[in-house]
Design a protein around this motif. Structure first.
Motif, short mmCIF file in Angstrom:
data_model
loop_
_atom_site.label_atom_id
_atom_site.label_comp_id
_atom_site.label_asym_id
_atom_site.label_seq_id
_atom_site.Cartn_x
_atom_site.Cartn_y
_atom_site.Cartn_z
N PHE A 31 1.03 4.01 -2.83
CA PHE A 31 0.77 5.38 -2.41
C PHE A 31 1.85 6.30 -2.98
O PHE A 31 1.57 7.36 -3.52
CB PHE A 31 0.74 5.44 -0.87
CG PHE A 31 0.38 6.78 -0.31
CD1 PHE A 31 -0.94 7.11 -0.06
CD2 PHE A 31 1.37 7.71 0.00
CE1 PHE A 31 -1.28 8.34 0.48
CE2 PHE A 31 1.05 8.93 0.55
CZ PHE A 31 -0.28 9.26 0.78
N GLU A 79 0.83 -1.21 0.00
CA GLU A 79 0.00 0.00 0.00
C GLU A 79 0.86 1.26 0.00
O GLU A 79 0.58 2.22 -0.74
CB GLU A 79 -0.93 0.00 1.20
CG GLU A 79 -2.01 -1.06 1.12
CD GLU A 79 -2.75 -1.28 2.43
OE1 GLU A 79 -3.83 -1.92 2.38
OE2 GLU A 79 -2.28 -0.86 3.51
N LEU A 81 0.56 10.51 4.20
CA LEU A 81 1.15 9.23 4.62
C LEU A 81 1.38 9.22 6.13
O LEU A 81 1.10 8.22 6.80
CB LEU A 81 2.45 8.98 3.86
CG LEU A 81 3.15 7.65 4.16
CD1 LEU A 81 2.24 6.47 3.84
CD2 LEU A 81 4.46 7.56 3.37
N GLY A 95 1.25 10.29 -3.50
CA GLY A 95 0.61 10.71 -2.26
C GLY A 95 1.58 11.58 -1.45
O GLY A 95 2.80 11.40 -1.52
N GLN A 108 1.55 6.76 -6.71
CA GLN A 108 0.47 7.69 -7.07
C GLN A 108 0.72 9.10 -6.55
O GLN A 108 -0.15 9.95 -6.58
CB GLN A 108 -0.86 7.15 -6.55
CG GLN A 108 -1.29 5.90 -7.27
CD GLN A 108 -2.70 5.49 -6.94
OE1 GLN A 108 -3.55 6.32 -6.61
NE2 GLN A 108 -2.99 4.20 -7.04
N ARG A 151 9.15 5.88 3.87
CA ARG A 151 8.80 5.64 2.46
C ARG A 151 10.06 5.47 1.63
O ARG A 151 10.16 4.55 0.81
CB ARG A 151 7.95 6.79 1.93
CG ARG A 151 7.45 6.53 0.52
CD ARG A 151 6.62 7.65 0.01
NE ARG A 151 7.53 8.60 -0.64
CZ ARG A 151 7.13 9.56 -1.45
NH1 ARG A 151 5.85 9.75 -1.67
NH2 ARG A 151 7.98 10.36 -2.01
#
Length: 144
Positions: A82, A78, A92, A87, A85, A108
């Protein structure tokens, strides 16, 4: 998107609502996760009732560990999606229950430097990883 449950995965006293689309996409993996969750809940019940033997705890630890490994793979997939895309770090951080955007950004970045593991690949449907044949075995819910 319709979020009304059209299909459910049942365990002893447990119902997990899923849309028909979700149930179709997940297939047997929905049953696997429901079974693992059921067994983890049984372990909690044994602990709270003070009836957990070493054998019970061994089984509970094994199943809870497998559930956690799969949930971690889901979360990693996920987060990777994320990031793909675009995000934001703030979103986050909120999703990960962090107070710092910098911590979310760091986590991340660390994730994106790694190759997806088998559970992350399983989460996105690229790996058909199955446990030993007895994964559907339900815990013994009888009172001793």
């Amino acid at each position: 998107m319709n979020t009304e449950p059209e299909h459910t995965v049942h365990g002893p006293g447990l119902t997990i609502p899923l849309t028909a689309d979700d149930a179709q996409v997940l297939g047997e993996d929905a049953e696997l996760l429901a079974s693992l969750l059921s067994q983890a809940l049984h372990g909690i019940a044994l602990l709270r009732a003070g009836r957990a033997s070493v054998e019970d705890l061994t089984e509970a630890i094994e199943r809870t560990t497998e559930l956690m490994e799969r949930l971690n793979g889901i979360r990693r997939a996920e987060v990777r999606e994320f990031a793909a895309q675009k995000g934001t770090h703030g979103a986050l951080a909120r999703a990960m229950h962090l107070t710092s955007r910098a911590t979310a950004q760091s986590r991340r970045r660390a994730l994106l430097r790694e190759v997806p593991d088998v559970m992350e690949e399983w989460a996105v449907g690229e790996q058909d990883w199955r446990p030993e044949p007895d994964w559907r075995q339900e815990p013994d819910w009888r009172q001793d």
